[in-house]
Design a protein around this motif. Structure first.
Motif, short mmCIF file in Angstrom:
data_model
loop_
_atom_site.label_atom_id
_atom_site.label_comp_id
_atom_site.label_asym_id
_atom_site.label_seq_id
_atom_site.Cartn_x
_atom_site.Cartn_y
_atom_site.Cartn_z
N GLN A 184 0.82 -1.21 0.00
CA GLN A 184 0.00 0.00 0.00
C GLN A 184 0.85 1.26 0.00
O GLN A 184 0.46 2.29 -0.57
CB GLN A 184 -0.95 0.00 1.20
N ALA A 193 -6.22 -2.98 0.13
CA ALA A 193 -6.69 -2.39 1.39
C ALA A 193 -7.72 -3.29 2.06
O ALA A 193 -7.70 -3.47 3.29
CB ALA A 193 -7.27 -1.00 1.13
N SER A 211 -10.16 1.86 10.25
CA SER A 211 -9.43 2.99 9.68
C SER A 211 -9.01 2.70 8.24
O SER A 211 -9.13 3.54 7.35
CB SER A 211 -8.20 3.31 10.53
N ASP A 214 -12.16 2.60 5.98
CA ASP A 214 -12.73 3.93 5.70
C ASP A 214 -12.13 4.55 4.44
O ASP A 214 -12.82 5.27 3.71
CB ASP A 214 -12.50 4.86 6.90
N GLU A 215 -10.85 4.29 4.18
CA GLU A 215 -10.22 4.83 2.98
C GLU A 215 -10.88 4.28 1.72
O GLU A 215 -11.01 4.98 0.72
CB GLU A 215 -8.73 4.51 2.97
N GLN A 218 -14.56 5.75 1.52
CA GLN A 218 -14.57 7.16 1.15
C GLN A 218 -14.02 7.42 -0.25
O GLN A 218 -13.90 8.57 -0.68
CB GLN A 218 -13.74 7.96 2.18
N LYS A 220 -10.98 6.96 -1.49
CA LYS A 220 -9.67 7.58 -1.53
C LYS A 220 -8.63 6.75 -2.29
O LYS A 220 -7.56 7.24 -2.59
CB LYS A 220 -9.16 7.83 -0.10
N LEU A 221 -8.95 5.49 -2.60
CA LEU A 221 -7.99 4.61 -3.24
C LEU A 221 -8.43 4.25 -4.64
O LEU A 221 -9.63 4.21 -4.94
CB LEU A 221 -7.82 3.33 -2.41
N SER A 224 -11.66 2.03 -5.81
CA SER A 224 -12.72 2.11 -4.79
C SER A 224 -14.10 2.17 -5.41
O SER A 224 -15.08 1.73 -4.79
CB SER A 224 -12.50 3.35 -3.91
#
Length: 296
Positions: A184, A193, A211, A214-215, A218, A220-221, A224
């Motif tokens: 990562q 993730a 945690s 959540d990425e 949301q 963010k990756l 996703s």
């Protein structure tokens, strides 16, 4: 080729037969094997013809790789492994990397995790020593008939992802967690993730798992937004909601075994992978069970 017709019309000639069916030109044993595989769609007959091509020395690199892939599709993965191990010495140096990639898939298919792990670690060593991609930072890869560029950074992260998955299949979630963390850092994505999150859940480290998750939730990756990642993240979220907080004993030492000691060397990869072409990294000398003997 366009040919004129009466009245000034221009017709489009059909493409050559071998182009239409995505076959190599000619009438050699390998070409006949590909015809049986792709046009006649007879995998067992194709395997026989691929053997003949290998024995005749006809495009051995391609014949061995293609035969192994067809064998895997026919649930003959163990035979495919034996074929590659027996005949890869007849193949060129340039073909060895692709044969390793086929072997990794075959080991995975057969559940031969130890061999898969060792081969993945060998590929990582080649990257560390600047031997992958023939010393270049990118290579051209193919998938479903399309060409695309792969960077050494992406390849490193991909191999680490496969290594993490193999450790998970062994139930070694500690080692898998370390590997996924490194992957990562190098090239983060949603799939790895989610796997990292699962490793943390299996160790009852729920806050850390949430945690990481959540990425993904949301967006963010990379990846996703894909349906598969969304579904996986939703499943992990439900599993997390059902978990109860656990206080780990201060005496709960995970310790390092020989595999975990190997993984410590990945810290060097994260710091130095961009310099792989110019120098050899001394991080994968002979590994000993004793940490003070590691040449890191």
């Amino acid at each position: 080729m366009k040919s004129p017709r009466k009245g000034g019309e221009v017709s489009q000639d059909p493409p050559p037969y071998h182009v239409l069916h995505k076959l190599p030109p000619g009438d050699s044993p390998y070409v006949r094997a590909k015809h049986v595989q792709l046009v006649e769609k007879d995998p067992e007959a194709a395997i026989v013809l691929f053997w003949k091509a290998i024995n005749a020395g006809d495009r051995v690199d391609s014949a061995l790789k293609d035969m192994a892939i067809v064998m895997k599709q026919q649930d003959r993965a163990d035979e495919a492994i034996e074929a590659i191990m027996s005949f890869r010495d007849r193949c060129s140096k340039q073909a060895q990397e692709s044969l390793d990639n086929v072997l990794i898939d075959l080991y995975k298919k057969c559940g031969r995790m130890e061999e898969q792990i060792e081969l993945l670690k060998q590929k990582l060593r080649m990257i560390y020593q600047g031997e992958a991609f023939n010393g270049k930072l990118t290579k051209t890869a193919r998938s479903h008939g399309r060409k695309f560029q792969v960077t050494i950074k992406q390849e490193t992260s991909r191999i680490l992802g496969n290594l993490g998955w193999a450790y998970m299949q062994q139930g070694n979630h500690v080692a898998a967690e370390v590997v996924y963390h490194k992957a990562q850092i190098i090239d983060p994505d949603a799939n790895k993730a989610c796997n990292l999150c699962l490793c943390l859940i299996r160790q009852a480290r729920y806050a850390e798992a949430r945690s990481v998750l959540d990425e993904v939730l949301q967006g963010k990756l990379s990846g996703s937004s894909e349906d598969k990642s969304k579904k996986r993240a939703a499943e992990l979220l439900q599993e997390l909601k059902q978990c109860q907080p656990v206080v780990l004993s201060s005496n709960n030492s995970l310790g390092l075994n020989i595999e975990d000691a190997f993984l410590e060397g990945l810290d060097q990869l994260v710091k130095h992978w961009t310099a792989l072409r110019s120098r050899r990294l001394p991080i994968f000398e002979e590994i000993s069970p004793h940490r003070d003997q590691l040449a890191c």
